[in-house]
Enzyme design. Structure first.
Site, PDB file in Angstrom:
ATOM      1  N   HIS A  19      37.582  70.537  31.654  1.00  0.00           N
ATOM      2  CA  HIS A  19      36.776  71.246  30.659  1.00  0.00           C
ATOM      3  C   HIS A  19      36.922  70.632  29.266  1.00  0.00           C
ATOM      4  CE1 HIS A  19      36.817  74.740  33.719  1.00  0.00           C
ATOM      5  NE2 HIS A  19      35.791  73.944  33.915  1.00  0.00           N
ATOM      6  N   HIS A  42      28.171  71.608  41.263  1.00  0.00           N
ATOM      7  CA  HIS A  42      29.089  72.519  41.976  1.00  0.00           C
ATOM      8  C   HIS A  42      29.594  73.527  40.940  1.00  0.00           C
ATOM      9  CE1 HIS A  42      28.973  68.933  44.485  1.00  0.00           C
ATOM     10  NE2 HIS A  42      29.501  69.620  45.481  1.00  0.00           N
ATOM     11  N   SER A 100      32.821  75.867  34.183  1.00  0.00           N
ATOM     12  CA  SER A 100      32.021  74.823  33.534  1.00  0.00           C
ATOM     13  C   SER A 100      30.609  75.290  33.143  1.00  0.00           C
ATOM     14  CB  SER A 100      31.967  73.566  34.413  1.00  0.00           C
ATOM     15  OG  SER A 100      31.560  73.872  35.722  1.00  0.00           O
ATOM     16  N   GLU A 118      25.072  76.347  43.310  1.00  0.00           N
ATOM     17  CA  GLU A 118      26.287  76.874  43.933  1.00  0.00           C
ATOM     18  C   GLU A 118      25.905  77.406  45.306  1.00  0.00           C
ATOM     19  OE1 GLU A 118      29.655  77.037  43.429  1.00  0.00           O
ATOM     20  OE2 GLU A 118      29.573  78.093  45.334  1.00  0.00           O
ATOM     21  N   ASP A 143      22.094  72.816  47.703  1.00  0.00           N
ATOM     22  CA  ASP A 143      23.093  71.749  47.735  1.00  0.00           C
ATOM     23  C   ASP A 143      23.057  70.972  46.406  1.00  0.00           C
ATOM     24  OD1 ASP A 143      24.652  69.575  48.217  1.00  0.00           O
ATOM     25  OD2 ASP A 143      23.561  68.897  50.000  1.00  0.00           O
ATOM     26  N   GLY A 144      24.180  70.926  45.737  1.00  0.00           N
ATOM     27  CA  GLY A 144      24.232  70.254  44.435  1.00  0.00           C
ATOM     28  C   GLY A 144      23.851  68.786  44.507  1.00  0.00           C
ATOM     29  N   ASP A 164      31.557  68.463  40.546  1.00  0.00           N
ATOM     30  CA  ASP A 164      32.892  69.035  40.651  1.00  0.00           C
ATOM     31  C   ASP A 164      33.108  69.715  42.004  1.00  0.00           C
ATOM     32  OD1 ASP A 164      35.382  70.092  40.026  1.00  0.00           O
ATOM     33  OD2 ASP A 164      34.564  71.780  38.911  1.00  0.00           O
TER      34      ASP A 164
END
Ligand code: SAM
Length: 280
Positions: A19, A42, A100, A118, A143-144, A164
Site C-alpha cells: 500500500h 484482485h 487497495s 473480485e 476474473d481480474g 494482487d
C-alpha cells in the site's frame, strides 16, 4: 472454489509495503492534470476491521500497520497512505484498515476512474456496497486477468494496474506474467504493479525469468524480507514488481525501506531490496 480471505491478513507487513508503493504511484500520476484509470484486478473486500474475529485470529496486523501506527514521526513517503489510515481511525485507536480499492478511492480525483474486480462470493458484495455511490467506479465479479484484455487501453491513455492475487492457486505465478503481457500489448505506457509473496524463492525466480523473457523493459523490484529465505512453511518476505514505475519511485523506496524494515522488523532479520530486473 476460492477460500482465501484477505480479512485474515489485512494490515500485515506485506500490506504495508504494497500500500506504500500503491499510494506513491498514485500520487505521482496525480502530478499531471490529465485523468487516469486505476485497475485493481484482485480487489478483496475493500475495508477491514482489525478487531474482527479473522484479524484477531492471526494477529498479523500487530507486526504490520500497528507498528507503523505507533510511530510519532513518519517518513514523508508514508504520508499519503498513513493519512488515509488515520482518517479511518480518527478517534486515535487503530480499528479499521483500508484495502487497495479503498486507498485508491480516497486518493483518486473526481475525473479519475476505477475498475475493480473480485471473485469471492463473500468479499464481492462487501466491495460492491463500499463503492455503490461512487460514480467513478465500476465493480465486477469477474476474473481480474480478463480486465487486462477488456479494459485496456484506457481512453485517457494513462493508467495504473495493480495485480494482487493471493497465490492460493500456484498458477497465479504464471498468470500474473501472462496478464501483464496481455495488458502491455494493449497499453505499453501503463504502470503495472504485481505483488508477490516469498514462500519458496524458486517461484519468484521463475516468475522473474518469465518476465524478463517477455522483452518488456523498465521493471523494478522492491522487496522487504522479515526472515531469510527458507524451505519451511510460511511467507518470509514480500515484494512489488513495478513495470514503468514513476521516475521517483526507485529513490522514494530507497529512502523509506530502511525505516520500514527497522520499524516492522525490530529484531533486524531479513533484508530490503530495490533493484532493476530490466532497466530502461
Ligand atoms: N488487493 C487487496 C488489498 O490490497 O486490499 C487484497 C487482495 S487479496 C490478496 C486477493 C483477492 O483476489 C482475494 O479476495 C480473492 O478472492 C481474489 N481473487 C482470486 N482470484 C481472482 C481472480 N482471478 N479475479 C479476481 N479476483 C480474484
Amino acid at each position: 472454489m476460492l477460500s482465501y480471505r484477505h480479512s485474515f491478513h489485512a494490515g500485515n507487513y506485506a500490506d504495508v509495503l504494497k500500500h506504500t508503493v500503491q499510494s506513491l504511484i498514485i500520487e505521482s500520476l496525480k502530478e499531471k492534470e490529465k485523468p487516469f484509470l486505476y485497475v485493481d484486478t484482485h480487489s478483496g473486500a475493500g475495508r477491514y476491521q482489525l478487531t474482527s474475529e479473522h484479524a484477531e485470529k492471526t494477529g498479523e496486523y500487530l507486526q504490520g500497520i500497528a507498528r507503523i501506527w505507533e510511530q510519532p514521526d513518519l517518513p514523508e513517503e508514508l504520508l499519503p497512505y498513513m493519512n488515509i489510515v488515520r482518517r479511518m481511525n480518527d478517534n486515535g485507536r487503530l480499528r479499521y484498515y483500508p484495502g487497495s480499492p479503498l486507498l485508491a478511492k480516497q486518493l483518486l480525483r473526481e475525473d479519475d476512474s476505477l475498475v475493480l474486480s473480485e471473485l469471492h462470493s463473500t468479499d464481492f458484495p462487501l466491495l460492491r456496497a463500499e463503492f455503490s455511490r461512487d460514480h467513478r467506479t465500476k465493480v465486477s465479479k469477474e476474473d481480474g486477468y480478463q480486465q487486462l484484455k477488456s479494459k485496456l487501453p484506457p481512453a485517457s491513455r494513462r493508467g495504473f494496474i495493480l495485480m494482487d492475487p493471493s497465490y492460493e492457486l500456484k498458477s497465479d505465478y504464471e498468470a500474473v506474467v501472462k496478464g501483464v503481457e496481455e495488458g502491455y500489448k494493449r497499453f505499453a505506457t501503463g504502470t503495472y504493479a504485481i505483488w508477490y509473496p516469498v514462500v519458496l524463492r524458486q517461484h519468484i525466480k521463475r516468475m522473474i525469468k518469465q518476465l524478463e523473457a517477455t522483452g518488456i523493459r523498465k521493471i523494478l523490484q522492491i522487496e522487504l524480507a522479515v526472515r531469510p529465505d527458507s524451505d519451511q512453511r510460511g511467507m518470509t518476505a514480500s515484494g512489488m514488481i513495478v513495470i514503468n514505475p514513476p521516475w521517483k519511485l526507485e529513490q522514494q523506496m530507497k529512502n523509506v525501506l530502511p525505516w520500514l524494515h527497522k520499524t516492522l522488523v525490530p529484531e533486524g532479520t531479513g533484508h530490503t531490496l530495490v533493484e532493476w530486473i530490466v532497466p530502461e
